[in-house]
Design a protein around this motif. Structure first.
Motif, short mmCIF file in Angstrom:
data_model
loop_
_atom_site.label_atom_id
_atom_site.label_comp_id
_atom_site.label_asym_id
_atom_site.label_seq_id
_atom_site.Cartn_x
_atom_site.Cartn_y
_atom_site.Cartn_z
N SER A 1 4.66 15.89 0.63
CA SER A 1 3.71 16.23 -0.43
C SER A 1 2.69 17.26 0.05
O SER A 1 2.45 17.43 1.25
N ARG A 2 2.10 17.91 -0.93
CA ARG A 2 1.17 19.02 -0.69
C ARG A 2 -0.12 18.55 -0.01
O ARG A 2 -0.74 17.58 -0.41
N CYS A 3 -0.49 19.29 1.02
CA CYS A 3 -1.76 19.12 1.72
C CYS A 3 -2.28 20.52 2.03
O CYS A 3 -1.73 21.50 1.53
N ARG A 4 -3.31 20.62 2.83
CA ARG A 4 -3.88 21.93 3.16
C ARG A 4 -4.14 22.03 4.65
O ARG A 4 -4.33 21.03 5.34
N LEU A 5 -4.18 23.26 5.10
CA LEU A 5 -4.65 23.58 6.44
C LEU A 5 -5.87 24.45 6.25
O LEU A 5 -5.81 25.50 5.60
N THR B 1 -7.85 22.92 10.81
CA THR B 1 -7.88 21.48 10.54
C THR B 1 -6.92 21.13 9.41
O THR B 1 -6.97 21.72 8.33
N PHE B 2 -6.08 20.15 9.67
CA PHE B 2 -5.17 19.62 8.65
C PHE B 2 -5.98 18.75 7.69
O PHE B 2 -6.80 17.94 8.12
N VAL B 3 -5.75 18.92 6.39
CA VAL B 3 -6.51 18.18 5.37
C VAL B 3 -5.52 17.48 4.44
O VAL B 3 -4.75 18.13 3.73
N TYR B 4 -5.55 16.15 4.47
CA TYR B 4 -4.71 15.38 3.55
C TYR B 4 -5.17 15.56 2.11
O TYR B 4 -6.37 15.78 1.86
N SER B 5 -4.26 15.39 1.18
CA SER B 5 -4.63 15.36 -0.23
C SER B 5 -5.48 14.11 -0.50
O SER B 5 -5.44 13.14 0.26
N ASP B 6 -6.22 14.16 -1.56
CA ASP B 6 -7.10 13.05 -1.93
C ASP B 6 -6.32 11.74 -2.09
O ASP B 6 -6.86 10.67 -1.84
N THR B 7 -5.07 11.82 -2.47
CA THR B 7 -4.27 10.61 -2.68
C THR B 7 -4.20 9.76 -1.42
O THR B 7 -4.32 8.54 -1.47
N PHE B 8 -4.02 10.39 -0.27
CA PHE B 8 -3.96 9.64 0.99
C PHE B 8 -5.29 8.95 1.28
O PHE B 8 -5.31 7.81 1.75
N TRP B 9 -6.40 9.62 1.00
CA TRP B 9 -7.71 9.04 1.25
C TRP B 9 -7.99 7.88 0.29
O TRP B 9 -8.53 6.86 0.71
N ARG B 10 -7.61 8.02 -0.97
CA ARG B 10 -7.83 6.94 -1.94
C ARG B 10 -7.14 5.66 -1.52
O ARG B 10 -7.61 4.56 -1.79
N VAL C 1 0.84 -1.20 0.00
CA VAL C 1 0.00 0.00 0.00
C VAL C 1 0.87 1.25 0.00
O VAL C 1 0.63 2.20 -0.75
N VAL C 2 1.91 1.27 0.82
CA VAL C 2 2.79 2.44 0.90
C VAL C 2 3.52 2.65 -0.42
O VAL C 2 3.64 3.78 -0.91
N ALA C 3 3.99 1.57 -1.05
CA ALA C 3 4.68 1.69 -2.34
C ALA C 3 3.74 2.28 -3.40
O ALA C 3 4.14 3.15 -4.18
N ARG C 4 2.48 1.85 -3.41
CA ARG C 4 1.51 2.40 -4.37
C ARG C 4 1.18 3.86 -4.03
O ARG C 4 0.98 4.68 -4.93
N LEU C 5 1.12 4.19 -2.74
CA LEU C 5 0.89 5.57 -2.33
C LEU C 5 1.99 6.47 -2.90
O LEU C 5 1.70 7.54 -3.45
N VAL C 6 3.23 6.06 -2.78
CA VAL C 6 4.35 6.85 -3.30
C VAL C 6 4.21 7.05 -4.81
O VAL C 6 4.38 8.17 -5.31
N GLU C 7 3.88 5.99 -5.52
CA GLU C 7 3.70 6.11 -6.98
C GLU C 7 2.64 7.15 -7.31
O GLU C 7 2.83 7.99 -8.20
#
Length: 181
Positions: free
Chosen positions: A62-66, A161-170, A29-35
């Motif tokens: 990687s980019r996220c938001r606050l 609130t810290f907001v992860y990019s969509d990639t982390f949620w996917r 999962v982590v390897a695919r996350l990096v890709e």
């Protein structure tokens, strides 16, 4: 050991490194996350530790938001960090993180968030995020694991609130899932 930005030629070894360091299904999962982070965030900072031409460590920012009351703020997440199992406890991870934080400072990034072991990351300047006015993006993140470091571009109004990019949620890479379910 040389610290440098990841090159295209490193990608297979970086994937193998995460599979080895995290093990089993989680490593995959982590390897695919990096890709996917590479694809979804071309400006992500991806550093490797190179010993005699061999990639022995990797970190990605990687980019996220606050979601701050005044406006959204571009911040980054430190995730993932991996060092080959036979090279751990030699300062490689620490060197990668410090190099990354220096580069992010130059880029004007105000905050770096992560989920991780406070015993390790506190030695690198990270502290409890909630105690500094930040909220977790998921209740599945243990309080102690939700950490932040402020860089010189940080301003006191940057809370929220810290907001992860969509990639982390996917990839379902936010917090801990109940393994019994």
């Amino acid at each position: 050991m040389a610290l440098r930005e990841e090159q295209a030629r490193d990608r297979k070894r970086v994937g193998a490194l995460h599979r080895e360091a995290f093990g089993g299904q989680h490593g995959e999962v982590v390897a695919r996350l990096v890709e996917d982070l590479r694809r979804d965030d071309p400006a992500a900072l991806s550093l490797v530790a190179d010993e005699a031409g061999e990639v022995v460590g990797h970190v990605m920012f990687s980019r996220c938001r606050l979601d701050a009351p005044r406006r959204l703020v571009d911040v980054v997440s430190l995730s993932p960090l991996a060092v080959g199992p036979h090279r751990q406890r030699r300062g490689i991870g620490r060197a990668l993180v410090r190099q990354g934080l220096q580069e992010l400072d130059v880029r004007g990034v105000p905050l770096v968030f992560l989920e991780g072991d406070p015993r390790y990351y506190s030695r690198l300047g990270f502290g409890p995020a909630e105690a500094q006015g930040f909220r977790r993006p998921s209740l599945r993140i243990p309080d102690a694991a939700f950490q932040v470091v402020t860089l010189p571009a940080y301003e006191p109004w940057m809370t929220g609130t810290f907001v992860y990019s969509d990639t982390f949620w996917r990839h379902d890479c936010v917090g801990l899932r109940d393994q019994a379910g």
